[in-house]
Design a protein around this motif. Structure first.
Motif, PDB file in Angstrom:
ATOM      1  N   SER A 158       0.840  -1.202   0.000  1.00 49.13           N
ATOM      2  CA  SER A 158       0.000   0.000   0.000  1.00 49.13           C
ATOM      3  C   SER A 158       0.869   1.243   0.000  1.00 49.13           C
ATOM      4  O   SER A 158       2.092   1.171   0.149  1.00 49.13           O
ATOM      5  CB  SER A 158      -0.918   0.012   1.238  1.00 49.13           C
ATOM      6  N   GLY A 159       0.234   2.387  -0.186  1.00 49.89           N
ATOM      7  CA  GLY A 159       0.921   3.665  -0.073  1.00 49.89           C
ATOM      8  C   GLY A 159       2.097   3.831  -1.014  1.00 49.89           C
ATOM      9  O   GLY A 159       2.055   3.428  -2.183  1.00 49.89           O
ATOM     10  N   ILE A 160       3.165   4.410  -0.498  1.00 48.77           N
ATOM     11  CA  ILE A 160       4.349   4.697  -1.295  1.00 48.77           C
ATOM     12  C   ILE A 160       4.959   3.413  -1.857  1.00 48.77           C
ATOM     13  O   ILE A 160       5.347   3.356  -3.020  1.00 48.77           O
ATOM     14  CB  ILE A 160       5.381   5.466  -0.449  1.00 48.77           C
ATOM     15  N   GLY A 161       5.039   2.367  -1.048  1.00 46.12           N
ATOM     16  CA  GLY A 161       5.628   1.115  -1.507  1.00 46.12           C
ATOM     17  C   GLY A 161       4.879   0.514  -2.680  1.00 46.12           C
ATOM     18  O   GLY A 161       5.493   0.025  -3.637  1.00 46.12           O
ATOM     19  N   LYS A 162       3.564   0.552  -2.614  1.00 43.68           N
ATOM     20  CA  LYS A 162       2.747   0.035  -3.706  1.00 43.68           C
ATOM     21  C   LYS A 162       2.966   0.849  -4.972  1.00 43.68           C
ATOM     22  O   LYS A 162       3.114   0.288  -6.070  1.00 43.68           O
ATOM     23  CB  LYS A 162       1.277   0.058  -3.322  1.00 43.68           C
ATOM     24  N   SER A 163       3.008   2.167  -4.846  1.00 45.82           N
ATOM     25  CA  SER A 163       3.215   3.037  -6.006  1.00 45.82           C
ATOM     26  C   SER A 163       4.567   2.769  -6.653  1.00 45.82           C
ATOM     27  O   SER A 163       4.676   2.691  -7.887  1.00 45.82           O
ATOM     28  CB  SER A 163       3.114   4.509  -5.591  1.00 45.82           C
ATOM     29  N   ILE A 164       5.595   2.613  -5.830  1.00 45.06           N
ATOM     30  CA  ILE A 164       6.931   2.317  -6.363  1.00 45.06           C
ATOM     31  C   ILE A 164       6.912   0.967  -7.082  1.00 45.06           C
ATOM     32  O   ILE A 164       7.435   0.827  -8.194  1.00 45.06           O
ATOM     33  CB  ILE A 164       7.975   2.310  -5.236  1.00 45.06           C
ATOM     34  N   GLY A 165       6.304  -0.031  -6.454  1.00 51.68           N
ATOM     35  CA  GLY A 165       6.268  -1.362  -7.039  1.00 51.68           C
ATOM     36  C   GLY A 165       5.547  -1.409  -8.370  1.00 51.68           C
ATOM     37  O   GLY A 165       6.024  -2.027  -9.335  1.00 51.68           O
ATOM     38  N   GLU A 166       4.400  -0.740  -8.451  1.00 54.68           N
ATOM     39  CA  GLU A 166       3.639  -0.744  -9.697  1.00 54.68           C
ATOM     40  C   GLU A 166       4.386  -0.007 -10.799  1.00 54.68           C
ATOM     41  O   GLU A 166       4.396  -0.443 -11.963  1.00 54.68           O
ATOM     42  CB  GLU A 166       2.257  -0.118  -9.463  1.00 54.68           C
ATOM     43  N   PHE A 167       5.036   1.092 -10.442  1.00 51.84           N
ATOM     44  CA  PHE A 167       5.789   1.870 -11.434  1.00 51.84           C
ATOM     45  C   PHE A 167       6.956   1.049 -11.982  1.00 51.84           C
ATOM     46  O   PHE A 167       7.169   0.978 -13.207  1.00 51.84           O
ATOM     47  CB  PHE A 167       6.302   3.162 -10.787  1.00 51.84           C
ATOM     48  N   LEU A 168       7.702   0.408 -11.087  1.00 46.74           N
ATOM     49  CA  LEU A 168       8.850  -0.391 -11.528  1.00 46.74           C
ATOM     50  C   LEU A 168       8.398  -1.629 -12.293  1.00 46.74           C
ATOM     51  O   LEU A 168       9.058  -2.045 -13.258  1.00 46.74           O
ATOM     52  CB  LEU A 168       9.702  -0.794 -10.329  1.00 46.74           C
ATOM     53  N   SER A 202      -2.795  -7.656  -6.114  1.00 49.25           N
ATOM     54  CA  SER A 202      -1.575  -6.891  -6.361  1.00 49.25           C
ATOM     55  C   SER A 202      -1.016  -7.213  -7.747  1.00 49.25           C
ATOM     56  O   SER A 202      -1.120  -8.346  -8.229  1.00 49.25           O
ATOM     57  CB  SER A 202      -0.524  -7.220  -5.296  1.00 49.25           C
ATOM     58  N   LYS A 203      -0.413  -6.220  -8.366  1.00 49.67           N
ATOM     59  CA  LYS A 203       0.171  -6.386  -9.697  1.00 49.67           C
ATOM     60  C   LYS A 203       1.527  -7.094  -9.647  1.00 49.67           C
ATOM     61  O   LYS A 203       2.120  -7.371 -10.691  1.00 49.67           O
ATOM     62  CB  LYS A 203       0.305  -5.028 -10.387  1.00 49.67           C
ATOM     63  N   PHE A 204       2.028  -7.339  -8.452  1.00 49.43           N
ATOM     64  CA  PHE A 204       3.287  -8.068  -8.270  1.00 49.43           C
ATOM     65  C   PHE A 204       3.154  -8.913  -7.008  1.00 49.43           C
ATOM     66  O   PHE A 204       2.299  -8.640  -6.155  1.00 49.43           O
ATOM     67  CB  PHE A 204       4.479  -7.104  -8.179  1.00 49.43           C
ATOM     68  N   PRO A 205       3.964  -9.956  -6.860  1.00 49.26           N
ATOM     69  CA  PRO A 205       3.836 -10.848  -5.698  1.00 49.26           C
ATOM     70  C   PRO A 205       4.085 -10.118  -4.376  1.00 49.26           C
ATOM     71  O   PRO A 205       4.981  -9.277  -4.274  1.00 49.26           O
ATOM     72  CB  PRO A 205       4.910 -11.908  -5.943  1.00 49.26           C
ATOM     73  N   ILE A 206       3.276 -10.449  -3.375  1.00 48.71           N
ATOM     74  CA  ILE A 206       3.443  -9.916  -2.026  1.00 48.71           C
ATOM     75  C   ILE A 206       3.825 -11.068  -1.105  1.00 48.71           C
ATOM     76  O   ILE A 206       3.062 -12.026  -0.945  1.00 48.71           O
ATOM     77  CB  ILE A 206       2.153  -9.240  -1.510  1.00 48.71           C
ATOM     78  N   LEU A 207       5.006 -10.967  -0.502  1.00 48.36           N
ATOM     79  CA  LEU A 207       5.499 -12.003   0.398  1.00 48.36           C
ATOM     80  C   LEU A 207       5.220 -11.617   1.852  1.00 48.36           C
ATOM     81  O   LEU A 207       5.116 -10.441   2.190  1.00 48.36           O
ATOM     82  CB  LEU A 207       7.004 -12.180   0.204  1.00 48.36           C
ATOM     83  N   ALA A 208       5.129 -12.624   2.697  1.00 48.17           N
ATOM     84  CA  ALA A 208       4.925 -12.393   4.125  1.00 48.17           C
ATOM     85  C   ALA A 208       6.239 -11.963   4.771  1.00 48.17           C
ATOM     86  O   ALA A 208       7.235 -12.690   4.702  1.00 48.17           O
ATOM     87  CB  ALA A 208       4.395 -13.653   4.791  1.00 48.17           C
ATOM     88  N   LEU A 209       6.233 -10.787   5.361  1.00 51.29           N
ATOM     89  CA  LEU A 209       7.443 -10.301   6.024  1.00 51.29           C
ATOM     90  C   LEU A 209       7.064  -9.291   7.093  1.00 51.29           C
ATOM     91  O   LEU A 209       6.305  -8.357   6.847  1.00 51.29           O
ATOM     92  CB  LEU A 209       8.408  -9.662   5.022  1.00 51.29           C
ATOM     93  N   ASP A 210       7.592  -9.500   8.274  1.00 50.07           N
ATOM     94  CA  ASP A 210       7.466  -8.553   9.383  1.00 50.07           C
ATOM     95  C   ASP A 210       8.880  -8.091   9.706  1.00 50.07           C
ATOM     96  O   ASP A 210       9.746  -8.903  10.068  1.00 50.07           O
ATOM     97  CB  ASP A 210       6.837  -9.242  10.589  1.00 50.07           C
ATOM     98  N   VAL A 211       9.145  -6.793   9.551  1.00 47.56           N
ATOM     99  CA  VAL A 211      10.516  -6.306   9.743  1.00 47.56           C
ATOM    100  C   VAL A 211      10.998  -6.475  11.180  1.00 47.56           C
ATOM    101  O   VAL A 211      12.196  -6.341  11.458  1.00 47.56           O
ATOM    102  CB  VAL A 211      10.668  -4.823   9.315  1.00 47.56           C
ATOM    103  N   LYS A 212      10.091  -6.799  12.098  1.00 42.26           N
ATOM    104  CA  LYS A 212      10.482  -7.041  13.487  1.00 42.26           C
ATOM    105  C   LYS A 212      10.771  -8.520  13.750  1.00 42.26           C
ATOM    106  O   LYS A 212      11.083  -8.897  14.876  1.00 42.26           O
ATOM    107  CB  LYS A 212       9.385  -6.541  14.437  1.00 42.26           C
TER     108      LYS A 212
END
Length: 267
Positions: free
Chosen positions: A12-22, A42-52
């Motif tokens: 979502s948000g900025i990350g989604k916009s960057i991903g779709e553009f690239l 999603s237009k690209f694969p979304i993997l499960a990841l928690d940065v913590k």
């Protein structure tokens, strides 16, 4: 071969916009989310990841490398907002914010470095914030966590030079995203000495996000950074006055700059 990109917080948000553009530009894009099943369209694969969670970080990074055989670009975008008087912000929430905004990105970087070193090539883009250049009232913890990421990037860059791995910061201003919905708000307490100024500042911050710029500006900026031969250390993306505020901080006496901030937030 197309470059392989991993974007944390890419749902979502900025990350989604960057991903779709690239993705439209022909890059092989993987995004991440703590809840990937929510983003089946999603237009690209979304993997499960928690940065913590270091285990989930390593699993996602290894999944990309196993599927693609390489990992060219990491965009450390996942982050969390937090507001409130520092005195009234629970210590657990302060630590949680640093775990997400500072320690999380560092752990993702550590996970991708062995592969990038093996390739003798790589680019890491840390998404910070213009707020990280100054201590903002009632957003001090957020400013501190993003500012810490800015500084550690400066050190990291020099440590990675020998491996042809490049690293940079890109600091956005206010963008029209859902960050306000997900951030931690210290409650407005009726008996708090900060009730009125914090309440007014909170309303102003939310208005800035609602009237923020199009996240595609960030996507275009990241695309330029990726294609730069030698990325700079710091990039800022946002409205002119937001970027100019960093210039003013460098040239004005501290107390004068503090007065400008207080006037802006009507404190």
């Amino acid at each position: 071969m197309s470059k392989v990109v991993l974007i944390t917080g890419g749902s979502s948000g900025i990350g989604k916009s960057i991903g779709e553009f690239l993705n439209e530009k022909g890059y092989v894009v993987y995004g991440t989310s703590r809840h990937p099943k929510k983003y089946t369209n999603s237009k690209f694969p979304i993997l499960a990841l928690d940065v913590k969670d270091v285990t989930s970080i390593n699993t996602s990074v290894n999944t990309v490398i196993k599927k693609e055989g390489k990992l060219d670009i990491l965009i450390n975008n996942a982050g969390a907002g937090i507001t409130g008087p520092i005195e009234e912000t629970p210590e657990a929430e302060i630590k949680n914010n640093f775990d997400t905004n500072f320690f999380g990105p560092i752990n993702v970087i550590k996970a991708v470095l062995p592969q990038m070193r093996k390739q003798h090539n790589g680019l890491i883009i840390n998404v910070t914030s213009i707020a990280g250049y100054m201590g903002l009232p009632y957003r001090g913890v957020y400013s501190a966590s993003k500012g810490a990421l800015e500084l550690i990037t400066e050190a990291f860059r020099m440590e990675l030079k020998d491996f042809n791995i490049k690293m940079t910061n890109v600091a956005p201003g206010d963008f029209a995203t859902n960050i306000a919905e997900g951030r931690y708000h210290s409650p407005l307490l009726d008996d708090s000495p900060y009730k009125t100024p914090y309440g007014n500042t909170l309303n102003l911050m939310n208005a800035h996000v609602d009237a923020g710029s199009d996240p595609n500006q960030m996507a275009k900026a990241v695309f330029k950074i990726i294609n730069a031969k030698n990325p700079k250390i710091h990039y800022k993306v946002g409205e002119f006055m937001q970027k100019f505020s960093i210039v003013l901080k460098r040239i004005l006496p501290d107390t004068v700059y503090e007065k400008l901030l207080m006037n802006h937030y009507k404190l």
